[in-house]
Design a protein around this motif. Structure first.
Motif, mmCIF file in Angstrom:
data_model
loop_
_atom_site.group_PDB
_atom_site.id
_atom_site.type_symbol
_atom_site.label_atom_id
_atom_site.label_comp_id
_atom_site.label_asym_id
_atom_site.label_seq_id
_atom_site.Cartn_x
_atom_site.Cartn_y
_atom_site.Cartn_z
ATOM 1 N N LYS A 55 0.530 -1.061 0.072
ATOM 2 C CA LYS A 55 -0.060 -0.119 0.422
ATOM 3 C C LYS A 55 0.852 1.179 -0.176
ATOM 4 O O LYS A 55 0.174 2.369 -0.623
ATOM 5 N N ARG A 56 1.713 1.216 0.735
ATOM 6 C CA ARG A 56 2.851 2.371 0.963
ATOM 7 C C ARG A 56 3.887 2.814 -0.515
ATOM 8 O O ARG A 56 3.215 3.363 -1.059
ATOM 9 N N TYR A 57 4.054 1.179 -1.110
ATOM 10 C CA TYR A 57 4.474 1.421 -2.762
ATOM 11 C C TYR A 57 3.092 1.849 -3.610
ATOM 12 O O TYR A 57 3.660 2.991 -4.205
ATOM 13 N N ALA A 58 2.081 1.867 -3.346
ATOM 14 C CA ALA A 58 0.962 2.460 -4.026
ATOM 15 C C ALA A 58 1.384 3.996 -3.740
ATOM 16 O O ALA A 58 0.196 4.610 -5.335
ATOM 17 N N ARG A 59 0.892 3.979 -3.105
ATOM 18 C CA ARG A 59 0.793 5.619 -2.865
ATOM 19 C C ARG A 59 2.180 6.359 -3.828
ATOM 20 O O ARG A 59 1.852 7.588 -4.029
ATOM 21 N N THR A 60 2.661 5.847 -3.524
ATOM 22 C CA THR A 60 4.365 6.311 -3.995
ATOM 23 C C THR A 60 4.193 6.184 -5.904
ATOM 24 O O THR A 60 3.886 7.663 -6.095
ATOM 25 N N TYR A 61 3.404 5.231 -5.704
ATOM 26 C CA TYR A 61 2.901 5.419 -7.288
ATOM 27 C C TYR A 61 2.231 5.890 -8.307
ATOM 28 O O TYR A 61 2.167 6.818 -8.815
ATOM 29 N N ALA A 62 0.796 6.329 -6.780
ATOM 30 C CA ALA A 62 -0.119 7.568 -7.307
ATOM 31 C C ALA A 62 0.359 8.987 -7.537
ATOM 32 O O ALA A 62 -0.142 9.561 -8.680
ATOM 33 N N GLU A 63 1.635 9.485 -6.623
ATOM 34 C CA GLU A 63 1.791 10.638 -6.507
ATOM 35 C C GLU A 63 2.950 10.645 -7.661
ATOM 36 O O GLU A 63 2.497 12.137 -8.274
ATOM 37 N N ARG A 64 3.671 9.973 -8.231
ATOM 38 C CA ARG A 64 4.418 9.708 -9.068
ATOM 39 C C ARG A 64 3.337 10.347 -10.341
ATOM 40 O O ARG A 64 3.607 10.306 -11.432
ATOM 41 N N THR A 65 2.737 9.337 -11.082
ATOM 42 C CA THR A 65 2.658 8.923 -11.561
ATOM 43 C C THR A 65 0.709 9.793 -12.103
ATOM 44 O O THR A 65 0.275 9.817 -13.169
ATOM 45 N N GLY A 66 0.228 10.322 -10.754
ATOM 46 C CA GLY A 66 -1.151 11.048 -10.853
ATOM 47 C C GLY A 66 -1.965 10.124 -10.894
ATOM 48 O O GLY A 66 -3.267 10.074 -11.092
ATOM 49 N N ASP A 67 -1.732 8.205 -11.298
ATOM 50 C CA ASP A 67 -3.194 7.781 -11.033
ATOM 51 C C ASP A 67 -3.753 7.398 -9.456
ATOM 52 O O ASP A 67 -3.624 6.714 -8.720
ATOM 53 N N HIS A 68 -4.577 8.254 -9.266
ATOM 54 C CA HIS A 68 -5.080 7.855 -7.949
ATOM 55 C C HIS A 68 -5.934 7.439 -7.265
ATOM 56 O O HIS A 68 -6.356 7.002 -6.426
ATOM 57 N N ILE A 112 11.350 -11.515 0.149
ATOM 58 C CA ILE A 112 12.059 -11.800 -0.693
ATOM 59 C C ILE A 112 11.038 -10.672 -2.134
ATOM 60 O O ILE A 112 11.855 -9.649 -3.161
ATOM 61 N N ARG A 113 9.820 -10.471 -1.584
ATOM 62 C CA ARG A 113 8.967 -9.852 -2.491
ATOM 63 C C ARG A 113 9.165 -7.993 -2.143
ATOM 64 O O ARG A 113 8.703 -7.325 -3.123
ATOM 65 N N SER A 114 9.389 -7.533 -1.010
ATOM 66 C CA SER A 114 9.695 -6.672 -0.820
ATOM 67 C C SER A 114 10.753 -5.795 -1.004
ATOM 68 O O SER A 114 11.252 -4.617 -0.362
ATOM 69 N N ALA A 115 12.088 -6.651 -1.469
ATOM 70 C CA ALA A 115 12.806 -5.971 -1.438
ATOM 71 C C ALA A 115 13.205 -5.114 -2.232
ATOM 72 O O ALA A 115 14.642 -4.160 -2.216
ATOM 73 N N TRP A 116 12.939 -4.762 -3.711
ATOM 74 C CA TRP A 116 12.674 -3.836 -4.575
ATOM 75 C C TRP A 116 12.500 -3.029 -4.347
ATOM 76 O O TRP A 116 12.023 -1.646 -3.973
ATOM 77 N N ASN A 117 10.693 -2.625 -5.527
ATOM 78 C CA ASN A 117 10.483 -2.216 -5.608
ATOM 79 C C ASN A 117 8.748 -2.470 -6.049
ATOM 80 O O ASN A 117 8.987 -3.348 -5.624
ATOM 81 N N LEU A 118 8.095 -1.722 -6.550
ATOM 82 C CA LEU A 118 6.122 -1.740 -6.827
ATOM 83 C C LEU A 118 6.749 -2.890 -7.305
ATOM 84 O O LEU A 118 5.169 -4.039 -7.491
ATOM 85 N N GLU A 119 6.770 -3.122 -8.655
ATOM 86 C CA GLU A 119 6.557 -3.537 -9.801
ATOM 87 C C GLU A 119 7.698 -5.186 -9.878
ATOM 88 O O GLU A 119 7.039 -5.412 -10.013
ATOM 89 N N PHE A 120 8.652 -5.182 -8.805
ATOM 90 C CA PHE A 120 9.160 -6.176 -8.545
ATOM 91 C C PHE A 120 8.113 -7.087 -7.068
ATOM 92 O O PHE A 120 7.709 -8.288 -7.922
ATOM 93 N N GLU A 121 7.366 -6.252 -6.066
ATOM 94 C CA GLU A 121 6.600 -6.675 -5.180
ATOM 95 C C GLU A 121 5.154 -7.448 -6.323
ATOM 96 O O GLU A 121 4.955 -8.508 -5.840
ATOM 97 N N LEU A 122 4.873 -6.618 -7.473
ATOM 98 C CA LEU A 122 3.674 -7.444 -7.670
ATOM 99 C C LEU A 122 3.884 -8.579 -8.399
ATOM 100 O O LEU A 122 3.076 -9.548 -9.111
ATOM 101 N N GLN A 123 5.045 -8.663 -9.438
ATOM 102 C CA GLN A 123 5.550 -9.583 -10.330
ATOM 103 C C GLN A 123 5.613 -10.620 -9.154
ATOM 104 O O GLN A 123 4.968 -11.848 -9.266
ATOM 105 N N VAL A 124 6.150 -11.177 -7.777
ATOM 106 C CA VAL A 124 6.519 -12.176 -7.195
ATOM 107 C C VAL A 124 4.844 -12.519 -6.791
ATOM 108 O O VAL A 124 4.770 -13.456 -6.719
ATOM 109 N N LEU A 125 4.228 -11.460 -6.010
ATOM 110 C CA LEU A 125 2.571 -12.021 -5.662
ATOM 111 C C LEU A 125 1.880 -12.502 -6.336
ATOM 112 O O LEU A 125 0.924 -13.693 -6.450
ATOM 113 N N VAL A 126 2.496 -12.061 -8.397
ATOM 114 C CA VAL A 126 1.412 -12.681 -9.194
ATOM 115 C C VAL A 126 1.305 -14.023 -9.315
ATOM 116 O O VAL A 126 0.944 -14.799 -9.549
#
Length: 131
Positions: A55-68, A112-126
């Motif tokens: 969720k923290r990664y998602a908020r950062t992503y939203a701030e960076r991209t404007g995808d609220h 492992i899944r939270s070691a890098w960034n949002l995209e990596f975490e989502l890849q591991v979760l998927v």
């Protein structure tokens, strides 16, 4: 990524959940109940997380991209995973198993899944979801 699509998807899923008789007390073959409930307990633990880092990664992503809408989609994703955890706990109890609240494999997976960034975490979760 179409965040609004995922919001609608998770909202539809929340309205179309299968009903499970939580008071059904007849487990299947007792010879498979213990090993099955033990295995399900590991999946249940994995599905029960609060998703704080995600969720923290998602908020950062939203701030960076404007995808609220993105954090809303992630909140709904986490809620769906928690519903899976609830359903698995019903089966574990039905099979006379025990829930677990931690295990080294879960700790390792989380690290492992939270070691890098949002995209990596989502890849591991998927990947875990597919498996």
């Amino acid at each position: 990524m179409n965040s609004q699509h995922w919001i609608e998807y998770y909202k539809r899923n929340s309205l179309n959940r299968p009903v499970i008789d939580e008071h059904h007390d007849t487990p299947p073959n007792p010879d498979i109940c213990r090993p099955l409930s033990s295995s399900l307990a590991h999946f249940q633990l994995g599905e029960s997380g609060e998703g704080r880092k995600l969720k923290r990664y998602a908020r950062t992503y939203a701030e960076r991209t404007g995808d609220h809408a993105y954090p809303v989609a992630i909140d709904l994703f986490v809620a769906e995973e928690q519903e899976h955890a609830r359903l698995l706990s019903v089966l574990i109890k039905r099979y006379r198993g025990d829930l677990i609240d931690r295990h080294w494999t879960h700790t390792f997976f989380s690290l492992i899944r939270s070691a890098w960034n949002l995209e990596f975490e989502l890849q591991v979760l998927v990947t875990a979801e597919i498996v």
